[in-house]
Enzyme design. Sequence first.
Site, PDB file in Angstrom:
ATOM      1  N   VAL A  23     -18.864 -26.923 -25.196  1.00 44.40           N
ATOM      2  CA  VAL A  23     -20.190 -26.916 -24.327  1.00 44.40           C
ATOM      3  C   VAL A  23     -19.820 -28.290 -23.451  1.00 44.40           C
ATOM      4  CG1 VAL A  23     -22.349 -27.151 -23.776  1.00 44.40           C
ATOM      5  CG2 VAL A  23     -21.686 -25.616 -25.593  1.00 44.40           C
ATOM      6  N   GLU A  44     -17.632 -35.986 -33.464  1.00 43.91           N
ATOM      7  CA  GLU A  44     -16.416 -35.184 -33.698  1.00 43.91           C
ATOM      8  C   GLU A  44     -15.904 -34.924 -32.127  1.00 43.91           C
ATOM      9  OE1 GLU A  44     -14.925 -31.934 -36.317  1.00 43.91           O
ATOM     10  OE2 GLU A  44     -16.988 -32.840 -37.187  1.00 43.91           O
ATOM     11  N   PRO A 221      -5.318   3.675  -2.016  1.00 42.16           N
ATOM     12  CA  PRO A 221      -4.952   5.109  -2.048  1.00 42.16           C
ATOM     13  C   PRO A 221      -6.078   5.989  -2.253  1.00 42.16           C
ATOM     14  CG  PRO A 221      -4.377   4.034  -4.049  1.00 42.16           C
ATOM     15  CD  PRO A 221      -4.769   2.758  -3.203  1.00 42.16           C
ATOM     16  N   ASP A 244      -8.363   6.481   9.227  1.00 41.79           N
ATOM     17  CA  ASP A 244      -7.503   7.766   9.234  1.00 41.79           C
ATOM     18  C   ASP A 244      -8.044   8.586   8.044  1.00 41.79           C
ATOM     19  OD1 ASP A 244      -5.607   6.590  10.348  1.00 41.79           O
ATOM     20  OD2 ASP A 244      -4.237   6.241   8.584  1.00 41.79           O
ATOM     21  N   LYS A 266      -5.890  12.790  11.353  1.00 38.16           N
ATOM     22  CA  LYS A 266      -5.477  14.212  11.599  1.00 38.16           C
ATOM     23  C   LYS A 266      -5.968  15.092  10.426  1.00 38.16           C
ATOM     24  CE  LYS A 266      -0.711  13.721  13.541  1.00 38.16           C
ATOM     25  NZ  LYS A 266      -0.464  12.231  13.041  1.00 38.16           N
ATOM     26  N   GLY A 297      -4.893   4.268   5.181  1.00 38.41           N
ATOM     27  CA  GLY A 297      -4.914   4.655   3.572  1.00 38.41           C
ATOM     28  C   GLY A 297      -3.633   3.780   3.074  1.00 38.41           C
ATOM     29  N   ASP A 299      -1.116   1.211   2.386  1.00 37.21           N
ATOM     30  CA  ASP A 299      -0.869  -0.138   2.995  1.00 37.21           C
ATOM     31  C   ASP A 299      -0.373   0.139   4.468  1.00 37.21           C
ATOM     32  OD1 ASP A 299       0.477  -3.043   2.628  1.00 37.21           O
ATOM     33  OD2 ASP A 299       1.801  -1.994   3.815  1.00 37.21           O
ATOM     34  N   ILE A 302       3.177   0.584   5.266  1.00 36.68           N
ATOM     35  CA  ILE A 302       4.177   1.458   4.781  1.00 36.68           C
ATOM     36  C   ILE A 302       3.930   3.001   5.093  1.00 36.68           C
ATOM     37  CG2 ILE A 302       4.946   2.545   2.276  1.00 36.68           C
ATOM     38  CD1 ILE A 302       4.718  -0.135   1.055  1.00 36.68           C
ATOM     39  N   ALA A 328       0.268   4.034  -2.047  1.00 37.45           N
ATOM     40  CA  ALA A 328       0.253   5.000  -2.694  1.00 37.45           C
ATOM     41  C   ALA A 328       1.116   5.114  -3.965  1.00 37.45           C
ATOM     42  CB  ALA A 328       0.228   6.508  -1.907  1.00 37.45           C
ATOM     43  N   MET A 379       4.621  12.221   1.363  1.00 38.57           N
ATOM     44  CA  MET A 379       4.596  13.243   2.419  1.00 38.57           C
ATOM     45  C   MET A 379       5.663  14.172   2.158  1.00 38.57           C
ATOM     46  SD  MET A 379       4.471  10.829   6.005  1.00 38.57           S
ATOM     47  CE  MET A 379       5.506   9.537   5.248  1.00 38.57           C
ATOM     48  N   GLY A 408      -4.133  10.921  -5.975  1.00 34.73           N
ATOM     49  CA  GLY A 408      -3.945   9.814  -6.938  1.00 34.73           C
ATOM     50  C   GLY A 408      -5.121   8.753  -6.900  1.00 34.73           C
TER      51      GLY A 408
HETATM   52  N1  SAH Z   1       0.104   3.867   4.301  1.00 29.71           N
HETATM   53  C1  SAH Z   1       0.006   4.966   3.153  1.00 29.71           C
HETATM   54  C2  SAH Z   1       0.997   6.041   3.040  1.00 29.71           C
HETATM   55  C3  SAH Z   1       0.768   7.051   4.367  1.00 29.71           C
HETATM   56  S1  SAH Z   1       2.041   8.288   4.603  1.00 29.71           S
HETATM   57  C4  SAH Z   1       0.310   4.169   1.941  1.00 29.71           C
HETATM   58  O1  SAH Z   1       0.893   3.093   1.959  1.00 29.71           O
HETATM   59  O2  SAH Z   1       0.080   4.620   0.793  1.00 29.71           O
HETATM   60  C5  SAH Z   1       0.885   9.412   3.840  1.00 29.71           C
HETATM   61  C6  SAH Z   1       1.514   9.957   2.451  1.00 29.71           C
HETATM   62  O3  SAH Z   1       0.913   9.019   1.307  1.00 29.71           O
HETATM   63  C7  SAH Z   1       0.918  11.222   1.870  1.00 29.71           C
HETATM   64  O4  SAH Z   1       1.265  12.457   2.433  1.00 29.71           O
HETATM   65  C8  SAH Z   1       1.150  10.913   0.370  1.00 29.71           C
HETATM   66  O5  SAH Z   1       2.374  11.309   0.136  1.00 29.71           O
HETATM   67  C9  SAH Z   1       0.822   9.507   0.189  1.00 29.71           C
HETATM   68  N2  SAH Z   1      -0.503   9.276  -0.112  1.00 29.71           N
HETATM   69  C10 SAH Z   1      -1.649   8.620   0.173  1.00 29.71           C
HETATM   70  N3  SAH Z   1      -2.550   8.392  -0.596  1.00 29.71           N
HETATM   71  C11 SAH Z   1      -2.196   9.300  -1.757  1.00 29.71           C
HETATM   72  C12 SAH Z   1      -2.906   9.579  -2.809  1.00 29.71           C
HETATM   73  N4  SAH Z   1      -4.224   9.094  -3.046  1.00 29.71           N
HETATM   74  N5  SAH Z   1      -2.565  10.422  -3.712  1.00 29.71           N
HETATM   75  C13 SAH Z   1      -1.244  10.748  -3.608  1.00 29.71           C
HETATM   76  N6  SAH Z   1      -0.486  10.637  -2.510  1.00 29.71           N
HETATM   77  C14 SAH Z   1      -1.093   9.690  -1.524  1.00 29.71           C
END
Ligand code: SAH
Length: 452
Positions: A23, A44, A221, A244, A266, A297, A299, A302, A328, A379, A408
């Site tokens: 403490v 001590e 993700p 997105d 989309k 979604g 990063d 990526i 992802a 994808m 995922g």
């Molecule tokens: N910028 C994102 C990727 C965009 S491309 C990243 O860094 O994760 C979109 C693709 O990401 C999807 O077609 C799929 O392949 C993957 N993805 C994104 N989220 C996901 C998820 N929760 N589970 C599985 N695949 C995922």
Amino acid sequence: MDYLPLHFNVKDQTVLVVGGGDVAYRKVELLIAAQAVIRVVAVEVTGRLRDLIADQGQVIIGHYEVKHLDDVVLVVAATSDDAVNSQISMDAHAASIPVNVVDKPELCSVIFPAIVDRSPVIMSVGTSGATPVMARYLKSLLDQTIPEGISQLANYLKGKREVLKTQYPDSNLRRKVIEAFLSSPGKELAINNRPDEADAYLDDDEIGVVQGEVYLVGAGPGDPDLLTLRAVQLLQSADVILYDNLVSDLVLQRARRDAYKEFVGKRSGYKSTAQEDINALLVRLAKEGKRVLRLKGGDPFIFGRGGEEIEALVAEKIPFQVIPGISAANGCAAYAGIPLTHRDYSQSVRFVTGHPKDGVVSLAWDDLVSPNQTIVFYMGLGGLASICEQLINHGMSQAMPIAVVSKGTTPEQKVLRGTLETIGGQVASTPLETPTLIIVGEVAGLSHSWSV
Ligand code: SAH
């Protein structure tokens, strides 16, 4: 108010700590951070406490005596003996020395608050001794919401104090200049340690000007707990959020309640927004003075087209920052229990797009089939048959493990495991929902035991 909050300068002043255990150690750590000289008195004293104060104080082995109070500015009683603690409290009160008795508010004249230290900014939370647990809880909220860079911002403004005093002798105007700065992109620039660029916003011309900025933020993700602290901080401050289809509702719920949210992805049944229109929208909203958060979604860099959006912002001189997210590949692999690299099986990882054109996925297959690597296809569900066929045709074993992860990191996550030969049939009999990620390599056949 039962207590007056004060920040106490104890630099080079002696503080008495009675007690030599864990403490006492925690209190001494804090006192040393505040540059006090420590006098520990205890029968001590643990080795690590001795080490801690080696250069910044003295250890007196023995029982507490009133003479130990000589020349001290603060006393901390951290012994397990109630009688000793009471005696210390009485002596300190009699000598008008502030005293803290650990966990005994009734014996204290001062209480240590829970603190968040982003020196020179120090935030303290106290509950007047009512519930220290709640003080710590509130502290953790502050810890998560106040960016680390607030230190940089405070130091930046500290460095400008004299200049500003000369430039704006009228204290009222000076205050307005600083307030305008704090609601301008200059604040974020200073937080991100870009003082030279921040300077442009510390000017009386900026008063009343609203200039927007754009934050390109990775949402991870799906699981909202995978957002970075920085992402949450900006989600809480942005005026507009453009998101997105990959961004989960749970993630959106972490945004400021009254932020305007617009879907620009989309999705079947919705009109999709062309990339050029998104770029133009970002520019227009920022020019209107909005803090716009572009939420993507995973990063943003990526397979996220983040690069294109930045180019549009740079062309229009819109300030922006990019906050990385868990991609992802990282999220799905972790939640499916697939280590992307492994000392024995895989020394590199490739992130590739598996998006087919006219049913065919064209990639540098010779590279991809080389051993000891993991390939992650984004994808790729629509091109799964083509991917497996190409890998086998270019020499990969038909028995190579493959995993397909659907949705995922979300509660609906599904993982199908098989081989290049079997996976097509498995997917045909167990339809998977998108988004899905494909992982190929020995690692995809390892332990399933961590699966959610
Ligand atoms: N910028 C994102 C990727 C965009 S491309 C990243 O860094 O994760 C979109 C693709 O990401 C999807 O077609 C799929 O392949 C993957 N993805 C994104 N989220 C996901 C998820 N929760 N589970 C599985 N695949 C995922």
